[in-house]
Design a protein around this motif. Structure first.
Motif, PDB file in Angstrom:
ATOM      1  N   THR A 144       0.846  -1.190   0.000  1.00 17.98           N
ATOM      2  CA  THR A 144       0.000   0.000   0.000  1.00 17.98           C
ATOM      3  C   THR A 144       0.880   1.238   0.000  1.00 17.98           C
ATOM      4  O   THR A 144       1.865   1.296   0.740  1.00 17.98           O
ATOM      5  CB  THR A 144      -0.907   0.031   1.243  1.00 17.98           C
ATOM      6  N   LYS A 154     -10.328  -6.307 -11.543  1.00 16.08           N
ATOM      7  CA  LYS A 154     -10.792  -5.666 -10.319  1.00 16.08           C
ATOM      8  C   LYS A 154     -10.678  -6.542  -9.075  1.00 16.08           C
ATOM      9  O   LYS A 154     -10.718  -6.024  -7.962  1.00 16.08           O
ATOM     10  CB  LYS A 154     -12.247  -5.221 -10.485  1.00 16.08           C
ATOM     11  N   TRP A 155     -10.543  -7.846  -9.249  1.00 15.81           N
ATOM     12  CA  TRP A 155     -10.540  -8.737  -8.090  1.00 15.81           C
ATOM     13  C   TRP A 155      -9.326  -9.645  -8.123  1.00 15.81           C
ATOM     14  O   TRP A 155      -9.037 -10.283  -9.140  1.00 15.81           O
ATOM     15  CB  TRP A 155     -11.820  -9.577  -8.058  1.00 15.81           C
ATOM     16  N   THR A 173      -9.108  -9.202  -2.425  1.00 17.97           N
ATOM     17  CA  THR A 173      -9.164  -7.748  -2.557  1.00 17.97           C
ATOM     18  C   THR A 173      -9.859  -7.390  -3.864  1.00 17.97           C
ATOM     19  O   THR A 173      -9.779  -8.134  -4.853  1.00 17.97           O
ATOM     20  CB  THR A 173      -7.769  -7.111  -2.540  1.00 17.97           C
ATOM     21  N   ASN A 202     -12.277  -3.908  -6.041  1.00 22.12           N
ATOM     22  CA  ASN A 202     -12.829  -2.561  -6.032  1.00 22.12           C
ATOM     23  C   ASN A 202     -14.093  -2.526  -6.876  1.00 22.12           C
ATOM     24  O   ASN A 202     -14.235  -3.268  -7.855  1.00 22.12           O
ATOM     25  CB  ASN A 202     -11.804  -1.534  -6.522  1.00 22.12           C
ATOM     26  N   GLN A 247     -16.450   5.126  -4.481  1.00 19.66           N
ATOM     27  CA  GLN A 247     -15.520   4.086  -4.915  1.00 19.66           C
ATOM     28  C   GLN A 247     -15.082   3.274  -3.706  1.00 19.66           C
ATOM     29  O   GLN A 247     -14.656   3.823  -2.686  1.00 19.66           O
ATOM     30  CB  GLN A 247     -14.291   4.708  -5.591  1.00 19.66           C
ATOM     31  N   HIS A 248     -15.178   1.940  -3.803  1.00 18.73           N
ATOM     32  CA  HIS A 248     -14.831   1.048  -2.701  1.00 18.73           C
ATOM     33  C   HIS A 248     -13.621   0.197  -3.064  1.00 18.73           C
ATOM     34  O   HIS A 248     -13.604  -0.434  -4.125  1.00 18.73           O
ATOM     35  CB  HIS A 248     -16.001   0.114  -2.365  1.00 18.73           C
ATOM     36  N   ASP A 249     -12.631   0.201  -2.189  1.00 16.73           N
ATOM     37  CA  ASP A 249     -11.506  -0.733  -2.278  1.00 16.73           C
ATOM     38  C   ASP A 249     -11.586  -1.616  -1.035  1.00 16.73           C
ATOM     39  O   ASP A 249     -11.362  -1.145   0.087  1.00 16.73           O
ATOM     40  CB  ASP A 249     -10.171   0.010  -2.332  1.00 16.73           C
ATOM     41  N   THR A 261     -11.124  -5.361   1.238  1.00 21.76           N
ATOM     42  CA  THR A 261     -10.304  -6.522   1.563  1.00 21.76           C
ATOM     43  C   THR A 261     -11.095  -7.413   2.509  1.00 21.76           C
ATOM     44  O   THR A 261     -11.648  -6.930   3.505  1.00 21.76           O
ATOM     45  CB  THR A 261      -8.985  -6.101   2.236  1.00 21.76           C
ATOM     46  N   ASP A 308     -12.868  -1.664   4.237  1.00 22.65           N
ATOM     47  CA  ASP A 308     -13.428  -0.976   3.071  1.00 22.65           C
ATOM     48  C   ASP A 308     -12.896   0.443   3.067  1.00 22.65           C
ATOM     49  O   ASP A 308     -13.158   1.218   3.993  1.00 22.65           O
ATOM     50  CB  ASP A 308     -14.958  -0.980   3.139  1.00 22.65           C
TER      51      ASP A 308
END
Length: 719
Positions: free
Chosen positions: A55, A297-298, A365, A367, A374-376, A378, A435
């Motif tokens: 990150t 995305k996943w 993970t 999004n 917008q959601h990221d 885990t 989230d």
């Protein structure tokens, strides 16, 4: 970032626009864009320690520092204590020569059972982790409940291993006391698409300690392997083994329980006996990880690890003064050295100390968007197990001597330790999720938590009754991030963590008993600024609360009972910088001010002052200056400062503050067409006499002197 467009590219642009600037019949080449970054070797842009994968530090609402491979090399780092001196919030906490080391982060001792990790997976922390195969060391300061589950409130330390690439180098090292080492780093990528990778690191070291008689030797080997199975799938594996054989050095104790020894010798091995064997530590760390990308995305991964240490602990241990007439003078407690420097020597033998950590983790993970949000996210689950086998050790008095007198020889104890038997079996079952919700370019909210089920069984004697612990808890974490402009972010966070209770010391009425788990909480506010994409500047203000655990004076026959009563609260501010401060100057710097107090403990003498071994102010600086007009030459150096630290629970004795200066140089050239780097460092340049550590071990306080001036010279040759 700097982008340069070539003249040919400009011509192409004119041609596409129909510009007459390009004559007929002139060939126009395609545009070429050259991109460069203001990278430097002491600045990290991301870390995995504050989450479940890599990150960006700028987007992490937590206080994280990273010591890079270049800095490890320039400082000739051999031990974790050499690494953490770069962060003012981390201090030694019972870190003797020849034994595994303990540390505090933000003033709280870390739990070696849960706070030390390799590639994000927990290892048995009762080892001095080798650095030859590590790419960087990441330090998360503060609560890490959502990342680690059951963990002490100070923080966690994560070692990230080197990955396979085409490299071949050998490094030789020598210091002014005669220690020598040699290390090799070999890596290759192969296959028709370089889909396979292999990297081998190995080292051999002969250790000549500054403590007389505490010499040793170390052997290390590791392998890292990668396999890119397909564009969507990859597999990596790491294995490392280390054996360390070295005599351990006992710490000093307060004289009469009230005075720091004056003119104590940093080179004297207290209680040295000819029959004492060195401590032998064998450590094996294994981890593997499978990554799979379902789509753009996943993504997900499954990771597993096993780490175990086997220690044969042998030492003529210097402790207390209960067997000498001078001990009672002035009411001296038998748990300290006598006021005149007399101390007792114990034959301590504890073979077969076995500790094992296993962990399996699965993480998903991805999004997605819900309207304009917008959601990221885990999601994951993990299972951890910790096993400890110990023997009933020999711990027998054999004689007494004086810290200022000559070494005396005593006969060893005729007794033998028992066979090892289980003393702890701890299992954690967790589910977690986070989230990161992005509202716009300026606002983000991170919310999540971990549900933990802890089941633990402990024993204090062979075939004795077991103590069971069964605890479930939800550990929340929430943070708000505000970015007024792209390089600047502010954050505020709240989190909770569960940590195992400490084990009662031998002098307590409930000796060796494990106290129940405790819950800690933290509030933190911080800011991060990326100055000109060159220098990371950070600031954090925090407050951490946990139950106070200590040996409480009482009227039992032992005189103390180890208990949990009251609150220990640490409040502080941290400032740091890492990166390129000027064209030729790269640095890392940090400063920490911490107020650590106990409240409502039921023992007024333990309140109203700084808790043991926590300086009110500490600072660290290390810099690299590229000398102009001398290609390849860099001057290196830095300084560490620690304020005075309490040396007993009552706060009536303390070790003084100190500055330690370090100086060095690095010269990069080529020999036979191959890159060659020569490094010279002088630690403790002015040979400062100082007490680096006034920490505790199982409720007893010990003092350790810092190393005297030491010069190191190394040569790294790429072939």
């Amino acid at each position: 970032m700097v982008a340069v467009t070539t003249l040919f590219g400009m011509q192409a642009a004119f041609a596409q626009a129909g510009s007459p600037a390009v004559p007929d019949g002139v060939a126009v080449l395609p545009a070429v864009s050259v991109t460069a970054t203001h990278d430097n070797d002491y600045r990290a842009r991301s870390a995995s320690v504050a989450g479940f994968d890599e990150t960006p530090l700028q987007d992490t609402p937590a206080s994280v520092s990273v010591v890079t491979r270049a800095q490890l090399d320039d400082q000739h780092a051999k031990l974790l204590s050499d690494v953490v001196r770069n962060d003012a919030s981390v201090n030694n906490d019972y870190a003797p020569v020849g034994y595994y080391q303990g540390f505090t982060i933000r003033g709280f001792p870390i739990d070696l059972a849960s706070a030390i990790k390799i590639n994000g997976l927990t290892i048995s922390g009762e080892q001095n982790v080798a650095l030859e195969n590590k790419d960087r060391v990441e330090i998360l300061k503060g609560l890490a409940g959502i990342e680690s589950g059951v963990v002490a409130p100070g923080g966690i330390i994560n070692f990230v291993t080197k990955r396979p690439r085409n490299v071949a180098s050998i490094t030789t090292d020598v210091d002014s006391r005669g220690s020598t080492s040699a290390a090799v780093d070999l890596g290759r990528r192969f296959g028709d698409q370089s889909q396979f990778g292999l990297r081998i690191n190995a080292a051999k070291e002969n250790i000549h300690s500054y403590v007389d008689g505490a010499d040793g030797r170390r052997t290390f080997g590791s392998i890292a392997a990668d396999w890119i199975i397909s564009p969507r799938a990859s597999l990596q594996f790491d294995a490392e083994f280390q054996q360390l054989i070295q005599r351990s050095a006992s710490g000093y104790q307060l004289l009469g329980g009230t005075a720091v020894p004056s003119a104590a010798s940093a080179s004297k091995l207290l209680g040295l006996q000819p029959w004492t064997k060195p401590v032998t530590t064998d450590a094996l760390n294994l981890n593997t990880r499978f990554d799979y990308s379902f789509n753009d995305k996943w993504q997900g991964y499954i990771a597993a690890s096993r780490s175990h240490t086997m220690i044969d602990d042998n030492v003529a241990f210097a402790y207390g003064c209960g067997y000498v007439p001078s001990c009672g003078a002035g009411g001296t407690s038998p748990f300290f050295f006598a006021s005149n420097g007399d101390f007792d020597v114990y034959d301590y033998r504890s073979p077969g100390e076995y500790r094992r950590n296993d962990e399996v983790r699965a993480v998903l993970t991805g999004n997605f968007s819900t309207g304009w949000l917008q959601h990221d996210v885990t999601f994951g689950t993990s299972v951890q197990r910790r096993v400890v086998d110990l023997s009933n050790a020999v711990y027998d008095y054999v004689g007494s001597e004086n810290i200022y007198g000559p070494n005396l020889t005593f006969d060893p104890s005729p007794n033998s330790p028992s066979a090892s038997f289980p003393q702890l079996d701890s299992r954690q079952y967790s589910v977690f999720g986070t989230d990161r919700i992005t509202f716009n370019d300026h606002w983000q909210v991170l919310a999540g938590g971990r549900g933990v089920l802890l089941r633990q069984r402990s024993w204090t004697e062979m075939d004795g009754p077991a103590t069971d612990t069964d605890r479930s808890i939800f550990l929340p974490q929430v943070a708000v991030v505000y970015k007024p402009v792209a390089p600047l972010s502010f954050y505020a966070s709240y989190s909770k963590a569960l940590s195992l209770g400490d084990q009662a010391p031998v002098r307590a009425s409930n000796a060796y008993a494990f106290l129940p788990p405790v819950v800690s909480n933290q509030v933190e506010v911080g800011a991060k600024y990326d100055w000109l994409d060159r220098l990371n500047l950070t600031a954090a203000v925090f407050a951490i609360n946990k139950p106070f655990e200590y040996a409480k004076p009482d009227f039992t026959d032992a005189g103390y009972t180890f208990t949990q009563q009251g609150t220990e609260r640490h409040q502080g501010i941290e400032l740091s910088a890492a990166g390129r401060a000027a064209d030729r100057l790269t640095l890392t710097a940090s400063i920490a001010a911490i107020r650590a107090r106990a409240y409502d403990s039921g023992t007024p003498a333990y309140e109203g002052h700084q808790v043991i071994n926590v300086p009110r102010l500490s600072a660290a600086l290390y810099a690299d200056y590229a000398v102009p007009h001398v290609a390849g030459l860099d001057l290196l150096g830095g300084v560490n400062y620690s304020g005075s630290k309490a040396a007993n629970e009552e706060g009536t004795a303390s070790v003084p503050s100190y500055f330690v200066f370090n100086l060095g140089a690095r010269y990069t050239t080529k020999l036979g067409g191959h890159k060659t780097v020569v490094r010279l460092s002088v630690d403790n340049l002015f040979n400062k006499y100082y007490w680096q550590d006034s920490g505790e071990l199982q409720g007893d306080a010990y003092l350790f002197l810092g190393a005297p001036r030491t010069a190191r010279l190394s040569l790294t040759y790429d072939f």
